[in-house]
Enzyme design. Structure first.
Site: not given
Length: 280
Positions: A122-123
């Site tokens: 997850h960025c």
């Protein structure tokens, strides 16, 4: 076909804060180069063809960076409208959060609240998961961010040399403790601002280079970060051409020019072609 995220776009305060910071920093660097650095090199006005070319190229990079950022942020990384099977297949697992069977290489993201196909991570920078459907935009976002910082650092070379070639204690304080330097008058306001932006641009370039290299390496090897960390996923390494198609789409040869160029992915993110390993 890409699906747009509807209910989980910048819902948290910290996501909006990070998004605002990224946009603010990118625009700061753009206008710093346009209104401070370029006039120092070519003078005021746009009588110089070189200055016009720099302005056009810088704007092109900026626009592609922002488009890739928002395409990544808004693209749904989940299975979308695909109907998942009711019985477990080989390599599949049951996701208790989604209450559905999930395909191999997928993982549930509690921030996106979905199982992400071929999930990488997850960025936090752009508040979405890097997965099969979003990898192209993630790579393009990082590519144009890296190019923008490289370009800015090249333009800043003359000013940086002018300031840093006689490195001193005051220079060190201005670089790494700018607030203290400004309070004690170690640098004039204009010099302080220019040194601050130049230093931030250099530091972000070093960071962006490491991130870009890491994910490009994984992409050309056909692996995710999880698979790289645990030394898995070698069976998905189908060679450079097919790995690029799975990452950037079928039009990967020209798709890097702009995130707006259509480049459909060869698969659905659920079933993956595997390399045939010959027995020796």
């Amino acid at each position: 076909m890409e699906r747009i995220k509807k209910n989980s776009v910048l819902t948290q305060f910290h996501e909006r804060l990070i998004c605002g910071f990224i946009h603010g920093f990118v625009l700061l660097v753009y206008f710093f180069e346009l209104f401070i650095i370029l006039p120092r090199i070519y003078g005021n006005g746009f009588s110089s063809n070189s200055k016009i070319a720099h302005t056009f190229l810088g704007t092109y990079i900026l626009v592609n960076l922002l488009i890739a950022y928002w395409k990544f942020l808004l693209t749904d990384p989940g299975p979308g409208a695909v109907v998942l099977p009711s019985s477990l297949k080989k390599g599949w697992f049951y996701c208790w959060s989604c209450e559905a069977n999930a395909p191999p290489r997928s993982f549930h993201c509690h921030r996106c609240n979905i199982c992400v196909l071929a999930r990488d991570h997850h960025c936090v920078i752009s508040s979405n998961c890097l997965g099969y459907k979003t990898r192209r935009y993630f790579l393009l976002m990082n590519f144009y961010f890296w190019i923008a910082l490289l370009y800015a650092n090249v333009l800043n070379i003359d000013f940086a040399w002018e300031v840093y070639h006689n490195f001193s204690f005051n220079t060190f304080i201005v670089m790494f403790l700018p607030g203290i330097a400004w309070m004690f008058g170690m640098a004039e306001n204009e010099t302080f601002f220019m040194m601050l932006v130049t230093t931030l641009t250099l530091l972000f370039f070093i960071y962006a280079s490491s991130v870009f290299y890491f994910h490009v390496r994984n992409s050309v090897q056909g692996r995710t970060t999880y698979e790289y960390k645990y030394k898995k996923g070698h069976e998905y390494n189908l060679g450079l051409k097919k790995n690029l198609e799975n990452s950037l789409g079928m039009n990967w040869k020209i798709g890097w020019i702009s995130p707006l160029i259509p480049s459909p992915l060869p698969g659905n993110g659920i079933n993956f072609e595997e390399r045939v390993v010959k027995d020796t």
